[in-house]
Design a protein around this motif. Structure first.
Motif: not given
Ligand SMILES: Cc1cc2nc3c(=O)[nH]c(=O)nc-3n(C[C@H](O)[C@H](O)[C@H](O)COP(=O)(O)O)c2cc1C
Length: 287
Positions: A27, A42-45, A61-63, A67-69
């Motif tokens: 992450t 925020r955390t992403c993979v 990474f994927t989303c 989402s807001s990001k």
């Molecule tokens: C361990 C972990 C991995 C995550 N990986 C992703 C990811 O790869 N992509 C993603 O969009 N959000 C991921 N999230 C969720 C984001 O951290 C975040 O809570 C969510 O995407 C909303 O963010 P935003 O409102 O800024 O778009 C992950 C959260 C955790 C705890």
């Protein structure tokens, strides 16, 4: 023109591999700003390199498209991505501009020679002005952490050398000749971008695929939505695949700040990509 590994790439890839020996995924913290200029992190993979090819030097990474990001990156593509590798005690801080592969768009790669010449000239002037002793490297390189202001949105063309995977493969298999090196770069085709999005989708676990069917992220939970969330979770909702909400974000890295904690004198390196061409400058700086 061959694609090549950036000078930070092998060290980064080794750190990822070391982490994956004991962790299911790597992450990182993704930071960007919203329309009001406010920072969000925020955390992403980490999903590997574009086209599963480290030589692109482009991180994925994927989303979710809702989402807001995603919405914020479409308006302002500048990002910082911070990885800390506990085993090797290394922090990589990447900065650059994001581009997206969705169901209806993909990165537009531009090679504008006039702009390139202008930018290279600018860089030379900056270098001449900036070679002061004891100076901050970041100050010597005014665009060290910033993207070009005329290319801020993630739907804008980006000036970055990205080879079509078919061209890249052909070059890997053939023996290099001078003629090869002088061949114009062919950017990925629409079909290749689409195939890349599908490759990333196929790599997701079933439960992660399901998450794209959920009601829009950040919307208030109602009793009805809770029931839907529950049935999606159990795989009995019968709705669409959710793939229409799936986005692959390509992080086009322009600068890297690497810190190595050694237990003694820590080391810190800055890497800066030249505009357009695949050349990187490397500096060791005080930690
Ligand atoms: C361990 C972990 C991995 C995550 N990986 C992703 C990811 O790869 N992509 C993603 O969009 N959000 C991921 N999230 C969720 C984001 O951290 C975040 O809570 C969510 O995407 C909303 O963010 P935003 O409102 O800024 O778009 C992950 C959260 C955790 C705890």
């Amino acid at each position: 023109m061959f694609a090549s590994l950036a000078p930070w790439n092998s060290e980064f890839s080794s750190a990822v591999a070391a982490e994956l020996e004991s962790e299911p995924f790597v992450t990182f913290s993704l930071a960007n700003v919203d329309r009001n200029g406010l920072p969000h992190t925020r955390t992403c993979v980490y999903r590997g390199f574009l086209f599963d090819d480290a030589k692109t030097n482009i991180l994925l990474f994927t989303c979710d498209k809702r989402s807001s990001k995603y919405k914020d990156l479409i308006a302002n593509a500048n990002f910082e991505a911070c990885f800390y590798f506990h085993k090797l005690h290394k922090q990589f801080r990447f900065s650059g501009a994001a581009r997206v592969i969705t169901d209806d768009q993909y990165p537009i790669i531009s090679f504008n020679k006039a702009k390139l010449a202008m930018k290279l000239q600018e860089q030379n002037v900056n270098q001449e002005n900036g070679n002061k002793e004891d100076g901050l490297v970041v100050e010597q390189e005014p665009d060290f952490y910033s993207s070009r202001i005329d290319e801020v949105g993630a739907t804008e063309p980006i000036t970055y050398r990205v080879l079509s995977p078919s061209q890249s493969q052909a070059m890997n298999y053939s023996s290099t000749s001078l003629a090869d090196l002088n061949k114009p770069t062919i950017p990925p085709t629409e079909a290749e971008w689409k195939a890349e999005r599908q490759r990333c989708w196929n790599a997701l676990s079933r439960s992660l695929k399901r998450s794209f069917k959920r009601p829009a992220p950040g919307t208030q939970v109602t009793e009805e939505k809770y029931k839907l969330l529950d049935s999606i979770n159990r795989g009995v909702d019968g709705t669409s695949s959710g793939q229409e909400n799936f986005v692959v974000v390509c992080l086009f890295v322009k600068a890297v700040d690497l810190v190595e904690l050694t237990g003694g004198v820590d080391r810190r390196y800055l890497y800066k990509k030249s505009y357009d061409i695949d050349a990187w400058k490397e500096y060791e700086v005080c930690p």
